[in-house]
Design a protein around this motif. Structure first.
Motif, PDB file in Angstrom:
ATOM      1  N   ALA A 254     -58.620  27.670 -10.168  1.00 15.47           N
ATOM      2  CA  ALA A 254     -57.882  27.411  -8.918  1.00 15.47           C
ATOM      3  C   ALA A 254     -56.681  26.525  -9.190  1.00 15.47           C
ATOM      4  O   ALA A 254     -56.744  25.624 -10.034  1.00 15.47           O
ATOM      5  CB  ALA A 254     -58.796  26.717  -7.914  1.00 15.47           C
ATOM      6  N   ASP A 255     -55.575  26.805  -8.487  1.00 15.53           N
ATOM      7  CA  ASP A 255     -54.391  25.939  -8.582  1.00 15.53           C
ATOM      8  C   ASP A 255     -54.278  25.016  -7.372  1.00 15.53           C
ATOM      9  O   ASP A 255     -53.556  24.024  -7.404  1.00 15.53           O
ATOM     10  CB  ASP A 255     -53.120  26.798  -8.657  1.00 15.53           C
ATOM     11  CG  ASP A 255     -53.142  27.742  -9.852  1.00 15.53           C
ATOM     12  OD1 ASP A 255     -53.278  27.256 -10.991  1.00 15.53           O
ATOM     13  OD2 ASP A 255     -53.059  28.972  -9.638  1.00 15.53           O
ATOM     14  N   GLY A 256     -54.961  25.398  -6.305  1.00 16.89           N
ATOM     15  CA  GLY A 256     -54.857  24.576  -5.097  1.00 16.89           C
ATOM     16  C   GLY A 256     -56.078  24.725  -4.215  1.00 16.89           C
ATOM     17  O   GLY A 256     -56.737  25.765  -4.220  1.00 16.89           O
TER      18      GLY A 256
ATOM     19  N   VAL B 203     -68.855  23.539  -2.039  1.00 19.21           N
ATOM     20  CA  VAL B 203     -68.030  22.966  -3.117  1.00 19.21           C
ATOM     21  C   VAL B 203     -68.756  21.762  -3.704  1.00 19.21           C
ATOM     22  O   VAL B 203     -69.172  20.858  -2.975  1.00 19.21           O
ATOM     23  CB  VAL B 203     -66.641  22.543  -2.576  1.00 19.21           C
ATOM     24  CG1 VAL B 203     -65.816  21.891  -3.676  1.00 19.21           C
ATOM     25  CG2 VAL B 203     -65.919  23.740  -1.983  1.00 19.21           C
ATOM     26  N   LYS B 204     -68.907  21.770  -5.033  1.00 20.17           N
ATOM     27  CA  LYS B 204     -69.585  20.650  -5.710  1.00 20.17           C
ATOM     28  C   LYS B 204     -68.565  19.643  -6.250  1.00 20.17           C
ATOM     29  O   LYS B 204     -68.786  18.443  -6.207  1.00 20.17           O
ATOM     30  CB  LYS B 204     -70.434  21.155  -6.894  1.00 20.17           C
ATOM     31  CG  LYS B 204     -71.561  22.085  -6.501  1.00 20.17           C
ATOM     32  CD  LYS B 204     -72.664  21.363  -5.755  1.00 20.17           C
ATOM     33  CE  LYS B 204     -73.452  20.459  -6.673  1.00 20.17           C
ATOM     34  NZ  LYS B 204     -74.464  19.702  -5.902  1.00 20.17           N
ATOM     35  N   SER B 205     -67.463  20.171  -6.806  1.00 19.10           N
ATOM     36  CA  SER B 205     -66.424  19.259  -7.307  1.00 19.10           C
ATOM     37  C   SER B 205     -65.107  20.014  -7.451  1.00 19.10           C
ATOM     38  O   SER B 205     -65.091  21.254  -7.483  1.00 19.10           O
ATOM     39  CB  SER B 205     -66.834  18.649  -8.651  1.00 19.10           C
ATOM     40  OG  SER B 205     -66.937  19.657  -9.624  1.00 19.10           O
ATOM     41  N   ILE B 206     -64.022  19.230  -7.508  1.00 18.61           N
ATOM     42  CA  ILE B 206     -62.693  19.821  -7.725  1.00 18.61           C
ATOM     43  C   ILE B 206     -62.209  19.320  -9.086  1.00 18.61           C
ATOM     44  O   ILE B 206     -62.227  18.117  -9.361  1.00 18.61           O
ATOM     45  CB  ILE B 206     -61.732  19.427  -6.586  1.00 18.61           C
ATOM     46  CG1 ILE B 206     -62.252  20.049  -5.277  1.00 18.61           C
ATOM     47  CG2 ILE B 206     -60.316  19.896  -6.880  1.00 18.61           C
ATOM     48  CD1 ILE B 206     -61.555  19.578  -4.027  1.00 18.61           C
ATOM     49  N   LEU B 207     -61.827  20.278  -9.919  1.00 16.32           N
ATOM     50  CA  LEU B 207     -61.479  19.932 -11.295  1.00 16.32           C
ATOM     51  C   LEU B 207     -59.960  19.924 -11.447  1.00 16.32           C
ATOM     52  O   LEU B 207     -59.246  20.660 -10.748  1.00 16.32           O
ATOM     53  CB  LEU B 207     -62.087  20.962 -12.250  1.00 16.32           C
ATOM     54  CG  LEU B 207     -63.566  21.310 -11.987  1.00 16.32           C
ATOM     55  CD1 LEU B 207     -64.010  22.512 -12.810  1.00 16.32           C
ATOM     56  CD2 LEU B 207     -64.443  20.102 -12.286  1.00 16.32           C
ATOM     57  N   GLY B 208     -59.461  19.119 -12.383  1.00 16.31           N
ATOM     58  CA  GLY B 208     -58.017  19.101 -12.590  1.00 16.31           C
ATOM     59  C   GLY B 208     -57.600  18.102 -13.641  1.00 16.31           C
ATOM     60  O   GLY B 208     -58.439  17.508 -14.331  1.00 16.31           O
ATOM     61  N   ASN B 209     -56.277  17.967 -13.764  1.00 18.27           N
ATOM     62  CA  ASN B 209     -55.710  16.995 -14.701  1.00 18.27           C
ATOM     63  C   ASN B 209     -54.522  16.317 -14.015  1.00 18.27           C
ATOM     64  O   ASN B 209     -54.346  16.473 -12.802  1.00 18.27           O
ATOM     65  CB  ASN B 209     -55.302  17.692 -16.001  1.00 18.27           C
ATOM     66  CG  ASN B 209     -54.383  18.888 -15.717  1.00 18.27           C
ATOM     67  OD1 ASN B 209     -53.584  18.837 -14.774  1.00 18.27           O
ATOM     68  ND2 ASN B 209     -54.509  19.948 -16.497  1.00 18.27           N
ATOM     69  N   ASN B 210     -53.695  15.636 -14.809  1.00 18.85           N
ATOM     70  CA  ASN B 210     -52.569  14.898 -14.204  1.00 18.85           C
ATOM     71  C   ASN B 210     -51.602  15.814 -13.465  1.00 18.85           C
ATOM     72  O   ASN B 210     -50.865  15.381 -12.584  1.00 18.85           O
ATOM     73  CB  ASN B 210     -51.780  14.154 -15.298  1.00 18.85           C
ATOM     74  CG  ASN B 210     -52.557  12.925 -15.741  1.00 18.85           C
ATOM     75  OD1 ASN B 210     -53.488  12.503 -15.039  1.00 18.85           O
ATOM     76  ND2 ASN B 210     -52.199  12.384 -16.893  1.00 18.85           N
ATOM     77  N   GLU B 211     -51.577  17.074 -13.879  1.00 21.78           N
ATOM     78  CA  GLU B 211     -50.600  17.988 -13.258  1.00 21.78           C
ATOM     79  C   GLU B 211     -51.107  18.625 -11.978  1.00 21.78           C
ATOM     80  O   GLU B 211     -50.362  19.269 -11.252  1.00 21.78           O
ATOM     81  CB  GLU B 211     -50.206  19.061 -14.266  1.00 21.78           C
ATOM     82  CG  GLU B 211     -49.216  18.490 -15.266  1.00 21.78           C
ATOM     83  CD  GLU B 211     -49.005  19.354 -16.474  1.00 21.78           C
ATOM     84  OE1 GLU B 211     -49.179  20.582 -16.356  1.00 21.78           O
ATOM     85  OE2 GLU B 211     -48.690  18.778 -17.518  1.00 21.78           O
ATOM     86  N   GLY B 212     -52.389  18.504 -11.709  1.00 21.06           N
ATOM     87  CA  GLY B 212     -52.912  19.092 -10.477  1.00 21.06           C
ATOM     88  C   GLY B 212     -54.308  19.656 -10.651  1.00 21.06           C
ATOM     89  O   GLY B 212     -55.044  19.274 -11.559  1.00 21.06           O
ATOM     90  N   VAL B 213     -54.620  20.614  -9.759  1.00 18.15           N
ATOM     91  CA  VAL B 213     -55.969  21.198  -9.750  1.00 18.15           C
ATOM     92  C   VAL B 213     -56.039  22.371 -10.725  1.00 18.15           C
ATOM     93  O   VAL B 213     -55.085  23.141 -10.862  1.00 18.15           O
ATOM     94  CB  VAL B 213     -56.300  21.658  -8.306  1.00 18.15           C
ATOM     95  CG1 VAL B 213     -57.490  22.581  -8.274  1.00 18.15           C
ATOM     96  CG2 VAL B 213     -56.548  20.439  -7.419  1.00 18.15           C
ATOM     97  N   THR B 214     -57.184  22.496 -11.402  1.00 20.06           N
ATOM     98  CA  THR B 214     -57.368  23.635 -12.315  1.00 20.06           C
ATOM     99  C   THR B 214     -58.571  24.497 -11.925  1.00 20.06           C
ATOM    100  O   THR B 214     -58.668  25.646 -12.341  1.00 20.06           O
ATOM    101  CB  THR B 214     -57.582  23.147 -13.769  1.00 20.06           C
ATOM    102  OG1 THR B 214     -58.697  22.228 -13.768  1.00 20.06           O
ATOM    103  CG2 THR B 214     -56.349  22.441 -14.309  1.00 20.06           C
TER     104      THR B 214
END
Ligand code: NDP
Length: 351
Positions: A262-264, A234-245
């Motif tokens: 990804a949602d989670g 895993v290089k990075s986890i992407l997302g916004n204020n609502e959670g992971v994308t």
């Protein structure tokens, strides 16, 4: 017995000026207090132990440690604690801390950085250099989930990134989630997520899983569990204020990166039991958990007890930790009474 106890205390308090607090250490130390019962840690195990101890009549001091309320404060919601309706992790723990305070426990917002179990009363020291003598100790310092240390992980922790499928799985109903890791924990996480999610995929760093063969076979029984992806990092986890994308992964063999929707993300790359202070002083398991004796919470040193994730590498659940905390307090108070540390003896000592 009481006389015996008081004379031991007298000798031990006098001993402060000689044996363990010499030179520089002595000059740093403030007034050495004598505490009948000390709890280390403010997660469910420590708080339950403190409440039970004080209700059993023992003046009790709890040291909060670095994370007041422990790991659960970082969990989005608690929905699996009987008698408690769905509640945010931090609110749940704040309530438990307040309840403990109201029960009469002295709660100190301090971290213990030194422990000497080689003599009784035991000696503990805070970051500020305050030393305390302790008659009985319950260790509930928990375990720290290992982190990937990649961008996005900390930002989304508790909001799309989790270390506990059993706690958070229900919040990912119909979603696409990933489990990071290939050990038994990763398989357990995937199995717990499978009934709820649309899909769950293990992302494994090596070319094979480390989990037991029998565990890996279980993965095949669920349509929602997709085949693991091997040789990915895993290089990075992407997302916004609502959670992971999404998750950015690197294929170790081809050196190519890829972004997966990804949602989670569930981290299952192991835990560090927080036992550094006790290495060489208490019997620990191969992976560093404190060993307790039989069906009790007693450790290898009489008068020292352990409860929760610091000794439990199997269940790792708040409800189990709280139960073990209660058991540890009952064990500890009973041990103290056997040494003659009764309410009467304590009153006499204070007068
Ligand atoms: P393990 O150490 O067994 O496995 C850790 C996994 O995480 C490995 O696949 C490892 O990959 C991977 N990993 C570690 N660091 C990273 C990283 N930085 N990036 C990506 N992947 C990483 O830990 P577990 O928590 O699974 O298990 C701990 C112990 O508890 C074991 O003894 C296990 O058997 C036991 N356990 C037993 C259970 C049961 O019997 N039901 C349930 C849960 C745990 P790699 O292989 O590449 O190093």
């Amino acid at each position: 017995m009481m006389k015996n106890y008081i004379s031991i205390l007298f000798v031990s308090v006098m001993g402060l000026c000689s044996s363990s607090l010499m030179g520089e250490e002595l000059s740093k130390a403030k007034v050495p207090d004598l505490l009948p019962m000390v709890i280390l840690g403010s997660g469910p195990a420590g708080l339950a132990a403190a409440q039970y101890s004080v209700r059993l009549g023992m003046p009790t001091t709890l040291f909060m440690g670095q994370t007041s309320g422990g790991l659960l404060t970082k969990t989005s919601f608690i929905d699996n604690y009987p008698g408690v309706m769905k509640v945010a992790g931090d609110i749940f723990m704040d309530t438990m801390i307040e309840q403990t305070r109201q029960a009469g426990v002295k709660i100190l917002d301090e971290t213990i950085v030194s422990v000497d179990l080689s003599q009784w009363p035991f000696m503990i020291g805070t970051e500020e250099g305050t030393m305390y003598r302790v008659l009985s100790l319950v260790i509930a310092t928990g375990a720290t989930p290992k982190m990937l240390n990649v961008p996005g992980e900390e930002t989304h922790y508790g909001n799309g990134v989790s270390s506990c499928a059993l706690c958070d799985g229900l919040f990912f109903k119909g979603k696409d989630v990933f489990v990071i890791g290939g050990g038994d924990s990763a398989v357990e996480e995937a199995l717990q997520l499978a009934p709820h999610v649309k899909s769950v995929t293990c992302l494994v760093r090596s070319q094979q899983m480390r989990a037991a063969h029998s565990m890996q076979q279980k993965l095949q029984g669920y349509p929602t569990i997709k085949p693991p992806r091997y040789g990915v990092q895993v290089k990075s986890i992407l997302g916004n204020n609502e959670g992971v994308t999404g998750i950015e992964i690197l294929n170790i063999e081809t050196n190519k990166t890829e972004v997966l929707d990804a949602d989670g993300v569930f981290l299952a790359i192991g835990h560090h039991p927080n036992t550094d202070l006790f290495v060489g002083q208490l019997a620990l398991s191969e992976n560093g958990h404190i060993l307790v004796e039989g069906r009790t919470q007693a450790t290898s040193v009489p008068g020292v007890f352990a409860a929760g994730d610091v000794e439990d590498d199997l269940y790792r659940q708040a409800i189990v930790a709280a139960g073990r905390g209660a058991a540890a307090a009952i064990d500890a108070v009973s041990w103290l009474r056997k040494q003659g540390v009764t309410e009467d003896a304590l009153k006499q000592l204070a007068s």
